[in-house]
Design an enzyme around this catalytic site. Sequence first.
Site, PDB file in Angstrom:
ATOM      1  CD  GLU A 342      13.100  65.939  51.989  1.00  0.00           C
ATOM      2  OE1 GLU A 342      12.428  66.460  52.560  1.00  0.00           O
ATOM      3  OE2 GLU A 342      12.968  66.322  50.635  1.00  0.00           O
ATOM      4  CD  GLU A 572      10.985  64.749  47.130  1.00  0.00           C
ATOM      5  OE1 GLU A 572      10.829  65.761  47.670  1.00  0.00           O
ATOM      6  OE2 GLU A 572      10.388  63.756  47.958  1.00  0.00           O
TER       7      GLU A 572
END
Length: 968
Positions: A342, A572
């Site tokens: 991220e 994810e």
Amino acid sequence: MPSSNASPSSPVFTEQPSAVPAMTFRPHHLKAQELKHTHSFSSMSSYASSAHTDTESTSNSSSEEDRPTKKQSISTNTRKDERRPGGGSSLRPAGKAHDWYSGGRITSNGRWFRDSQNRTLLLRGVNLCGNSKLPTTPNGSTHLNEGFFDHRNVCFLGRPFPRDQADEHFSRLRRWGLTFVRLLVPWEALEHSGPGIYDEKFIDSLVELIDLMPKYGIKCFIDPHQDCWSRFSGGSGAPGWTFEAAGLDLRKFKATGAAYVHNTNCEAGDSPPMVWPTNYTKLAASTMFTLFWAGDTFAPKKLYQGEPIQQFLQNRYFACYNHLAQRLSHLDAVIGFEVMNEPHPGYIGLESLTRYEFNSNLVFGDSPSAVEGFALGDGMALPIEVWVKSWPFPTKKQGTRIINSEKISAWLEGECIWKQHGVWSVNQKTGKPQVDRPDYFTTHPQTGEPIDFSRFYLDFVGKYSKAVQKAIPSAFVFVEPIPNEAPPIWGPGDHEEGIVYAPHWYDLHSVFNKAFDGRITHDVQGLSKGKNVLAATYFGLKGARKNYKGQLSNLLNAGLQNVGNKPCLIGECGIPMDINQRKAFMSGDFGHHSRFLDAILSSLEANLLSFTLWNYNTTNDNTYGDHWNGEDFSIFSLDSPQGTPEAGRSPGSNGQMTLRQQAPNFAKEAMKRSAASNADVVSKLQIKRTGHESDSYASFVGEKESTDNNDECRTSNEEDTIAEDSPFDRSYFRFEDEEYDDGRDHVAHVGGRALDAVVRPYAAKVAGEPISTDFDLATLQFTFRFCNYLQAPIPSVQVSSPEKQQQHIITSNTNSSSDSSSNSSLESQWYGHPPEDDTTMAFDTEIFIPSYHYDEARLEICVSDGDWRYVKERQTLYYRHKDTKPGAVHSVLIKLVSGPLLPNSPNNSSSTSINNTNSVDSYGRSKRAVGSPGPSKLKTDSAYGTSSSSSHQVGKAESDAGCVCTIM
């Protein structure tokens, strides 16, 4: 880890081509199958029809058991030389669908992962795990703060779990079919003591743990995990000394509002949990990301130890993960490295320094603007807006409060770095901060050229990829875009080799509110683009699937458009387990969780996406969840009871204890129980195979029938060649060393959460290109369709007659007696150079069939063409299609069947009714069928619930067209 920023526009979802024909199944009139003992050298074999005669079957059976052959000797020696981790070889797969070693090395072709047999791989597994963000010494759980600031003296040994617990957790993941792992290894875990000082003991423990993975069929890639830059700025990832290099004092972040750190912000009046993503817009994390990506551009005055700050930080990062790659380069389990979890641009590209746009950023809790953050960090006291949850917008302004009333500076020396570079100053008249260069982060400070963060990011990706691939040339490089934004556009000169597009996806509305009831969901992607609230609202579970499917399709299409025709894996995805005020923790009813997660997983499957669930956390409990910032996503918990309430029982009334209540040291207890549990098991399958009875390509493959079955049966031709890894090896004793899952009550399921949705069938290895897959949780019906490649080589094996194979063996044996170097010639003749008149057939498609759902089920298995075998001990259905024409479509259908008929019943034929669905309870679980056979010995029962015995009689083949397969 979900970041709750809203997403921008994405490409339009594209439906599957309508030209694909509807699924049809050929009629058949097959009776229950009589089986012989046949061995094959690959996961492929061909079987001819045969008739059942008692006398000759007895003769064949005895000769097969008593007569040693040269073929047996040769195959055993070759296997030893060709042995691979995980039980397979480069030429003979181990044959479990969820064993990623059985097909050889994982490669890629276009958007698909492939194995060495050119089969398409649909990978799935878990993130391992959330606790890896935190040190074990001192205890890094974010509700604790003892020793928090002593950042150089920490230890991550025991993450993700200690070595003595590896068997428990790896076995559980294998049993659940989740054998592809995203392994979290934060930068801090490797280099916490200082620049260039690596924690070799921790790396040793990683090597030891990863070295065990092949035993369980597990492969992994390394995730340099971070959230909001570091634990000390409210997330995880970078070592504490990186702040010192930038000139920031991490002990002053709370007072100055530079970061919201759960370890220190646990006082009355502080913002609530799940506020951690707001740290991306606060001073500490935004400054570090800006310096890391583009310090040379935006902070050229900042040096550390005589080196520009950007070069210093990036070089340490590259060197650290190059070092780790070198240490792991000998491990077959590691297939690649992710660039960064991220990533965030910091201030780069920020258009307004006076207000954050709430459509693209989470504005929640204390919400200073960029310039207010600069001023607070520079020692000013300011009133700051406080935002709270609301609807239809996620948050709204509630009021203000004074931050940094003590006027403390967040900088170790001097003034704010952004004041030094002329970005802002204090207005001499008003005494308030003012922006002097509003376009500082959107245009190049020196040239005035427009700034594009993707250029900085792609340059970094190229350098990182070279650092990793220098140590492991074949490594994949998993690249994630900024959360909820489109990926950067790859152009000429950008690194291409081994790139995998690996975005994340969550239902951000449900994650943020920790609520799901299946009635309403929202398209957060659409809302972030200004979509009407009503148009972005979906009703019911069917609507949720449509919503999620569309969002994931946009995500996939954005990758194909911007990154290129490369593999895509959702790194994810998952759900918070503490939804709906944690009611499930009290009742034991995870029904809402299963429906929520099923909607997500069904949408992933509808887009044919590989994925790794967030997360499997070995230290999760119901009090502190994943022990990180109030999150609770783990599909495993020490406080979860075994299973879910049975139909007709009130939730929580089953009286089952949690894992910690049953045994504090569950790893040892589980092994003790497993050793003591030789429970008698039996399968109850109603079996059908579509295809004409006259089809000589392959007859149904099953286990031996009992001796009192006098019906005429079709069998395969018998061969002596032994291949222990062949899924079409019909010796039941070949499975004696394999673990057996006896359904949802197996001890390994203790601690599982929402397993009804988590554990599900899927096509892992496909001998072609997937078209569609669907699993109905309510009925447990599974459907899969795929087609042959149009241009790529068809995954195939060469099929030879036994006579020709025997001739090769005799010739090879003669050569080997006179020349020891002829072993390579033997292997070459046996595997690589079949006779010219041999035939070619496709490799197996391998489908994971979890015993969790199907252990006590009677199944109907239908295929559109070809042959199949279900090996319950391996939780695997092997399907070998017959039609090898380019573009030919193949189908597999698996569904439950009820009724008293058994596989060895005289009336068990293709005409048996399959419309009755009484074998499924209200929770979608299979019930024990009426008339099922009683318990029997595991190693002497057939895979289909029929017993075999030494007096079993084998039928005589109608022809001598039996064959042994060899791999091209």
